[in-house]
Scaffold this active site. Structure first.
Site, PDB file in Angstrom:
ATOM      1  N   GLU A 175      30.251 -22.418  10.515  1.00  0.00           N
ATOM      2  CA  GLU A 175      28.927 -20.823   9.916  1.00  0.00           C
ATOM      3  C   GLU A 175      30.672 -19.983  10.054  1.00  0.00           C
ATOM      4  O   GLU A 175      30.019 -18.816   8.958  1.00  0.00           O
ATOM      5  CB  GLU A 175      28.905 -20.620  11.137  1.00  0.00           C
ATOM      6  CG  GLU A 175      29.704 -19.937  12.286  1.00  0.00           C
ATOM      7  CD  GLU A 175      29.946 -21.119  13.160  1.00  0.00           C
ATOM      8  OE1 GLU A 175      29.611 -22.656  12.826  1.00  0.00           O
ATOM      9  OE2 GLU A 175      30.705 -21.226  14.861  1.00  0.00           O
ATOM     10  N   CYS A 280      44.465 -30.617  11.878  1.00  0.00           N
ATOM     11  CA  CYS A 280      44.609 -31.202  13.083  1.00  0.00           C
ATOM     12  C   CYS A 280      45.133 -32.399  13.073  1.00  0.00           C
ATOM     13  O   CYS A 280      46.274 -32.859  14.149  1.00  0.00           O
ATOM     14  CB  CYS A 280      42.909 -32.098  12.960  1.00  0.00           C
ATOM     15  SG  CYS A 280      42.538 -33.409  12.258  1.00  0.00           S
TER      16      CYS A 280
HETATM   17  P1  NAD Z   1      35.012 -25.391  17.123  1.00  0.00           P
HETATM   18  O1  NAD Z   1      34.900 -26.839  17.423  1.00  0.00           O
HETATM   19  O2  NAD Z   1      34.871 -23.992  16.853  1.00  0.00           O
HETATM   20  O3  NAD Z   1      33.672 -26.032  15.643  1.00  0.00           O
HETATM   21  C1  NAD Z   1      33.093 -27.370  14.997  1.00  0.00           C
HETATM   22  C2  NAD Z   1      31.741 -27.052  14.865  1.00  0.00           C
HETATM   23  O4  NAD Z   1      31.138 -27.143  16.484  1.00  0.00           O
HETATM   24  C3  NAD Z   1      31.211 -25.871  13.996  1.00  0.00           C
HETATM   25  O5  NAD Z   1      30.572 -26.494  13.278  1.00  0.00           O
HETATM   26  C4  NAD Z   1      30.545 -25.106  15.024  1.00  0.00           C
HETATM   27  O6  NAD Z   1      29.604 -24.383  14.522  1.00  0.00           O
HETATM   28  C5  NAD Z   1      30.210 -25.804  15.963  1.00  0.00           C
HETATM   29  N1  NAD Z   1      30.271 -25.201  17.684  1.00  0.00           N
HETATM   30  C6  NAD Z   1      31.381 -24.833  18.241  1.00  0.00           C
HETATM   31  N2  NAD Z   1      31.568 -24.445  19.480  1.00  0.00           N
HETATM   32  C7  NAD Z   1      30.415 -24.945  19.631  1.00  0.00           C
HETATM   33  C8  NAD Z   1      29.204 -24.925  20.935  1.00  0.00           C
HETATM   34  N3  NAD Z   1      29.434 -24.445  21.667  1.00  0.00           N
HETATM   35  N4  NAD Z   1      28.697 -25.483  21.174  1.00  0.00           N
HETATM   36  C9  NAD Z   1      28.110 -26.303  20.219  1.00  0.00           C
HETATM   37  N5  NAD Z   1      28.418 -26.687  18.785  1.00  0.00           N
HETATM   38  C10 NAD Z   1      29.351 -25.876  18.893  1.00  0.00           C
HETATM   39  O7  NAD Z   1      35.906 -25.454  15.553  1.00  0.00           O
HETATM   40  P2  NAD Z   1      36.899 -25.400  14.528  1.00  0.00           P
HETATM   41  O8  NAD Z   1      37.522 -23.568  15.332  1.00  0.00           O
HETATM   42  O9  NAD Z   1      35.942 -25.073  13.438  1.00  0.00           O
HETATM   43  O10 NAD Z   1      37.294 -26.090  14.164  1.00  0.00           O
HETATM   44  C11 NAD Z   1      38.720 -26.443  14.392  1.00  0.00           C
HETATM   45  C12 NAD Z   1      39.556 -27.193  15.581  1.00  0.00           C
HETATM   46  O11 NAD Z   1      38.582 -28.776  14.848  1.00  0.00           O
HETATM   47  C13 NAD Z   1      40.468 -27.809  15.685  1.00  0.00           C
HETATM   48  O12 NAD Z   1      40.589 -27.814  17.393  1.00  0.00           O
HETATM   49  C14 NAD Z   1      41.195 -28.914  15.185  1.00  0.00           C
HETATM   50  O13 NAD Z   1      42.359 -29.238  15.636  1.00  0.00           O
HETATM   51  C15 NAD Z   1      39.653 -29.813  15.206  1.00  0.00           C
HETATM   52  N6  NAD Z   1      39.849 -30.893  13.914  1.00  0.00           N
HETATM   53  C16 NAD Z   1      40.093 -31.849  13.979  1.00  0.00           C
HETATM   54  C17 NAD Z   1      39.505 -32.885  13.287  1.00  0.00           C
HETATM   55  C18 NAD Z   1      39.752 -34.345  13.529  1.00  0.00           C
HETATM   56  O14 NAD Z   1      40.172 -35.172  12.848  1.00  0.00           O
HETATM   57  N7  NAD Z   1      40.532 -34.827  14.976  1.00  0.00           N
HETATM   58  C19 NAD Z   1      39.526 -32.160  11.933  1.00  0.00           C
HETATM   59  C20 NAD Z   1      39.754 -31.212  11.663  1.00  0.00           C
HETATM   60  C21 NAD Z   1      39.718 -30.034  12.800  1.00  0.00           C
END
Ligand code: NAD
Length: 477
Positions: A175, A280
């Site tokens: 979002e 990440c």
């Molecule tokens: P986030 O977990 O806040 O959100 C990821 C997705 O989950 C979004 O689409 C969001 O709408 C949804 N979401 C968020 N909170 C939720 C909840 N409580 N319940 C259900 N869905 C929910 O992550 P972000 O801030 O968008 O991204 C950054 C994070 O992603 C960092 O921790 C980073 O390390 C990680 N990341 C990991 C990789 C990997 O390959 N391991 C790659 C990119 C990013």
């Protein structure tokens, strides 16, 4: 207001849905509104994907592959457009955006190899007159939930391999950066894919939870923070789905005393401050072994202090803004906490916070230990913590102490140290003399420990395994 893609139609969400602003993080201006879709919208998208599945899953492979080749051509044609969209609403520099688009398109290149990738196996005469054949079938309706930090690349890690394998898909973009997934879906239709093969539902937690529990969704691909990865894994698995859930990171960079500074210094800066640290695979803790700190720290901090911070679309800029004001403030809070817990502030990027937009410059903290908050929690911003270790053994021990095990990398000229590190460090992606150990599309991408829930990693042949189920046929004539 951005719309959802349900079958052939771009539709607003069901009545009463709230919305969130989408920002240009370099200026702080609101550029769009993204709807917070709910269960009814998810139901509509899953229904469209379910209805398309019966035809799409039986569409001949070569037709699916022809469309994938066309998609590749359309993406190449819109390469710069996609890069600009990323920079506009994520903030990274245009060069970083171009790199992201390229890595994403490479998954489409890989998906075009489906005629080889989807092959099964056969063995004749396993017993008298009996043959056995293994076929791959699609799994059904799949869903993808990407994070904000790679709005084009990470959706492309998910749906191209799913659809080329005969599945249909529902994408729920972040979002905070919904415009990448939106544009990818428009181009998908432009390439000629039939309606309902890819659907898009915008939203946040409510939409995600509806997908995780939906009885018609067979598989979930998730990339995001560690706590949400765990929630996604547990919830989707409890309703019988296959899940790949990639979580957060606390990546260590080990610098041996024999590391070549000409190679190591720019690489560490790239690792820690590229994408403003919102990666990440970002190096978060640099562990200097023995006298490495004496030779490297001054060079690192001088170079970090000189990095050019500014809007990602301005030439010469090396570090763009963070995604939101609240996230920037959270990162600044980590710097404060680091100092309060005893770290030495060598470069303070908080001076950049006075500009419009959500900026925070490269920051270096020295003498960080694993016990400090900055030593073990993911910061996800341009903050490099420097830790010290007497030996390689101790440095590996520090990295392995982390609950997360996404990436680790070592700088050394010793094959022996490199080999030792490769074999003992607990990280799913491990680098030797590289800033970022990113597996390309044809290798599986994922971490270990708290950085990953599931067993099949994302893309590579793991991706094909994830998006297909195997059937063994035993035949006697
Ligand atoms: P986030 O977990 O806040 O959100 C990821 C997705 O989950 C979004 O689409 C969001 O709408 C949804 N979401 C968020 N909170 C939720 C909840 N409580 N319940 C259900 N869905 C929910 O992550 P972000 O801030 O968008 O991204 C950054 C994070 O992603 C960092 O921790 C980073 O390390 C990680 N990341 C990991 C990789 C990997 O390959 N391991 C790659 C990119 C990013």
């Amino acid at each position: 207001m951005i719309r959802n893609l349900i079958g052939p139609d771009w539709r607003p969400p069901a009545d009463g849905a709230a919305s969130l602003p989408v920002f240009n993080p370099a200026t702080g201006e609101v550029i769009e509104q993204v709807p917070l879709s709910g269960e009814r919208d998810v139901d509509a998208a899953v229904a469209a994907a379910t209805s398309a599945y019966s035809t799409w899953s039986r569409t001949p492979l070569m037709e699916r592959v022809r469309l994938m080749f066309r998609y590749k051509a359309v993406l190449e044609e819109h390469f710069e457009d996609l890069a600009s969209i990323i920079t506009l609403h994520h903030g990274k520099t245009l060069d970083e955006s171009r790199g992201e688009v390229r890595r994403g398109i490479e998954v489409v290149d890989f998906a075009c190899g489906a005629p080889t990738l989807l092959q099964g196996r056969t063995l004749r005469d396993v017993s008298g007159g009996v043959d056995q054949d293994l076929y791959r079938y699609p799994v059904g309706v799949c869903a993808g939930i990407p994070p904000f930090n790679f709005p084009v690349m990470i959706p492309l890690w998910m749906f191209p391999l799913a659809v080329v394998s005969g599945n249909t898909f529902v994408l729920k973009p972040s979002e905070r950066t919904p415009l990448g997934g939106q544009r990818l879906a428009e181009l998908f239709l432009e390439a000629g894919f039939p309606e309902g093969v890819l659907n898009v539902v915008h939203g946040a937690r409510e939409a995600v939870d509806a997908l995780l529990r939906h009885p018609k969704v067979a598989a979930i691909s998730f990339v995001g923070s560690a706590p949400v990865a765990r929630h996604v894994y547990e919830t989707a698995a409890a309703s019988g789905k296959r899940v790949q859930a990639l979580g957060g990171a606390k990546n260590h960079i080990v610098i041996m005393p024999d590391a070549d500074p000409e190679l190591a210094v720019p690489a560490i800066l790239n690792s820690a401050f590229g994408n403003a640290g919102e990666r990440c695979l970002a190096g978060s803790v640099a562990v200097a072994v023995g006298r490495a700190a004496d030779t490297l720290l001054d060079q690192l901090s001088d170079a970090a202090a000189k990095m050019v911070v500014g809007p990602g679309d301005e030439p010469g800029v090396q570090v763009g803004p963070l995604i939101r004001a609240e996230h920037r403030d959270r990162v600044a809070g980590y710097i404060e906490k680091g100092v309060a817990e005893g770290a030495e502030l060598v470069v303070d990027g908080r001076r950049e916070m006075s500009r419009p937009g959500f900026f925070l410059g490269p920051t270096v903290l020295d003498r960080v230990t694993a016990g400090m908050t900055v030593g073990h929690e993911e910061i996800f911003g341009p903050v490099l913590s420097v830790a010290r270790a007497a030996t390689l053994d101790e440095a590996i021990g520090q990295a392995n102490q982390m609950a997360l095990g996404n990436m680790a990398t070592i700088f050394t000229q010793s094959g022996r140290s490199a080999r030792e590190f490769r074999d003992r460090v607990e990280a799913g992606m491990t680098g030797i003399n590289v800033p970022i150990a990113q597996p390309f599309a044809f290798f599986p991408f994922s971490g270990w420990k708290g950085s990953f829930y599931g067993d099949l990693h994302i893309h590579g042949t793991d991706g094909i395994d994830f998006f297909t189920r195997k059937k063994v046929v035993v035949t006697r004539w």
